[in-house]
Design a protein around this motif. Structure first.
Motif, PDB file in Angstrom:
ATOM      1  N   HIS A  20     -44.830  -9.548  36.075  1.00 58.80           N
ATOM      2  CA  HIS A  20     -44.197  -8.262  35.817  1.00 58.80           C
ATOM      3  C   HIS A  20     -45.222  -7.170  36.073  1.00 58.80           C
ATOM      4  O   HIS A  20     -46.414  -7.379  35.909  1.00 58.80           O
ATOM      5  CB  HIS A  20     -43.698  -8.167  34.365  1.00 58.80           C
ATOM      6  N   GLY A  21     -44.757  -6.000  36.475  1.00 54.52           N
ATOM      7  CA  GLY A  21     -45.642  -4.855  36.617  1.00 54.52           C
ATOM      8  C   GLY A  21     -46.320  -4.711  37.963  1.00 54.52           C
ATOM      9  O   GLY A  21     -47.226  -3.891  38.106  1.00 54.52           O
ATOM     10  N   GLU A  69     -49.516 -10.754  29.791  1.00 52.87           N
ATOM     11  CA  GLU A  69     -48.570  -9.944  29.015  1.00 52.87           C
ATOM     12  C   GLU A  69     -49.283  -8.792  28.302  1.00 52.87           C
ATOM     13  O   GLU A  69     -48.766  -7.670  28.236  1.00 52.87           O
ATOM     14  CB  GLU A  69     -47.846 -10.816  27.993  1.00 52.87           C
ATOM     15  N   PRO A 280     -40.713  -8.709  28.679  1.00 54.82           N
ATOM     16  CA  PRO A 280     -39.352  -9.226  28.843  1.00 54.82           C
ATOM     17  C   PRO A 280     -38.798  -9.970  27.633  1.00 54.82           C
ATOM     18  O   PRO A 280     -37.656 -10.408  27.651  1.00 54.82           O
ATOM     19  CB  PRO A 280     -39.502 -10.183  30.025  1.00 54.82           C
ATOM     20  N   HIS A 295     -36.699   0.461  28.337  1.00 51.60           N
ATOM     21  CA  HIS A 295     -37.486  -0.681  28.784  1.00 51.60           C
ATOM     22  C   HIS A 295     -38.324  -0.265  29.990  1.00 51.60           C
ATOM     23  O   HIS A 295     -37.805   0.329  30.943  1.00 51.60           O
ATOM     24  CB  HIS A 295     -36.574  -1.853  29.155  1.00 51.60           C
ATOM     25  N   GLU A 297     -40.586  -1.402  33.064  1.00 51.58           N
ATOM     26  CA  GLU A 297     -41.077  -2.425  33.986  1.00 51.58           C
ATOM     27  C   GLU A 297     -41.338  -1.867  35.378  1.00 51.58           C
ATOM     28  O   GLU A 297     -42.031  -2.488  36.167  1.00 51.58           O
ATOM     29  CB  GLU A 297     -40.063  -3.580  34.083  1.00 51.58           C
ATOM     30  N   GLN A 298     -40.762  -0.692  35.683  1.00 52.35           N
ATOM     31  CA  GLN A 298     -40.860  -0.103  37.017  1.00 52.35           C
ATOM     32  C   GLN A 298     -41.349   1.349  36.905  1.00 52.35           C
ATOM     33  O   GLN A 298     -41.218   1.976  35.849  1.00 52.35           O
ATOM     34  CB  GLN A 298     -39.478  -0.111  37.699  1.00 52.35           C
TER      35      GLN A 298
END
Length: 324
Positions: A20-21, A69, A280, A295, A297-298
């Protein structure tokens, strides 16, 4: 009369196998610098932290996944801090609670990543030992999770995620031995208990006691300080008010059930009007949380947080924390 509004950071726990990320890392130099610093502290490469496949060995995999994480959570914090956005309260599940304590100044980033890297040295279970598992239980309103697990020895309630948005279900995490866990899932209508693929560590149950014993001296080597921001515990219905409270959370975390309601209800009492969710482990839109959440993430999610904070007029407490 002006109403004080607060921003809460809700950090997920668990170790996801999916990266992620990546887009955030490409976009923000502050995140790139952070990952280079973490690589120096841990001996991992930036690629290993960001996106490469996790190792196969259980505790090494857990260590690298935890670092991944935690790095993402700190990166989102630093990106938002660069935009003038700071949390008024912090909390999270398991690893997220530890990261929250770090962001509140109870231990340094280098200490936290050193601890997470040291966990790779914990001996893996003997291959002849019974396999472990984690599962998600969707308990219909009016029923108790204990009625689900009763009669299945070796199955434990490992966490409470709270009610679904429609109030029809209460979501719990179960942990235990794989065989009775599979038997439990098979004894109920489909979808009520679902084993989580690739999760072979019964976190937050007594089965994690050997790991707890291993990590305790590493925790004792850290000089925890009093958090400079409110940190809501996921193990008890309270704030972490001292360095010893933080140490206690770190020590108890492996074998103690976690509760997301402890965190978001505590934040609600602190007048949190908006939550930033990182990681997540807290699925978007699934749970009933008493304030709106964004949330992250982007890169476009960063813009949404910044605009929401200024629209709400959220102000930040004086903390004495050094800016990132």
């Amino acid at each position: 009369m002006e109403v004080s509004m607060a921003l809460g950071y809700l950090l997920g726990g668990g170790v996801g196998t999916e990266p992620h990320g990546i887009e955030l890392h490409r976009e923000y130099a502050v995140m790139q610098r952070l990952y280079e610093q973490i690589a120096e502290w841990t001996g991992l490469t930036v690629g290993q932290i960001l996106e490469e496949d996790l190792p196969e060995a259980q505790e090494e995999r857990q260590s690298v996944g935890s670092i991944r994480e935690t790095a993402l959570a700190l990166a989102v914090h630093d990106i938002l801090a660069e935009q003038g956005v700071h949390p008024s309260a912090l909390g999270g599940l398991s690893l997220g609670a530890m990261t929250s304590s770090c962001l509140a100044g109870a231990l340094t980033r280098q200490e936290l990543f050193g601890l997470l890297r040291s966990t790779r040295l914990c001996p893996d279970p003997d291959p002849s030992d019974p396999a472990h598992a984690l599962a998600i239980a969707a308990v219909p309103a009016g029923q108790s999770v204990e009625t689900f697990v009763g009669g299945f020895e070796g199955v434990y309630v490992a966490g409470d995620m709270g009610d679904t948005a429609d109030g029809a279900l209460r979501i719990h995490m179960l942990g235990g031995l794989h065989e009775p866990m599979a038997a439990l899932a098979g004894s109920l209508p489909e979808g009520l208990v679902t084993l989580m693929p690739g999760r072979g560590i019964a976190q937050h149950t007594p089965l994690r006691a050997p790991y707890q014993t291993f990590i305790e001296p590493h925790i004792d080597a850290i000089g925890f300080g009093t958090p400079k921001l409110p940190v809501l515990s996921c193990l008890d219905r309270r704030q972490l008010a001292s360095g010893e409270d933080v140490r206690d959370l770190f020590k108890r975390n492996p074998t103690t059930p976690i509760s997301l309601p402890y965190v978001y209800e505590g934040m609600h009492e602190l007048d949190v009007q908006l939550g930033v969710v990182v990681g997540p482990a807290i699925p978007a839109g699934l749970l009933r949380i008493p304030f709106p959440v964004v949330h992250v993430e982007q890169p476009e999610h960063i813009e949404k947080v910044v605009s929401s904070v200024f629209e709400l007029g959220i102000e930040y407490p004086e903390t004495g924390l050094a800016p990132c």
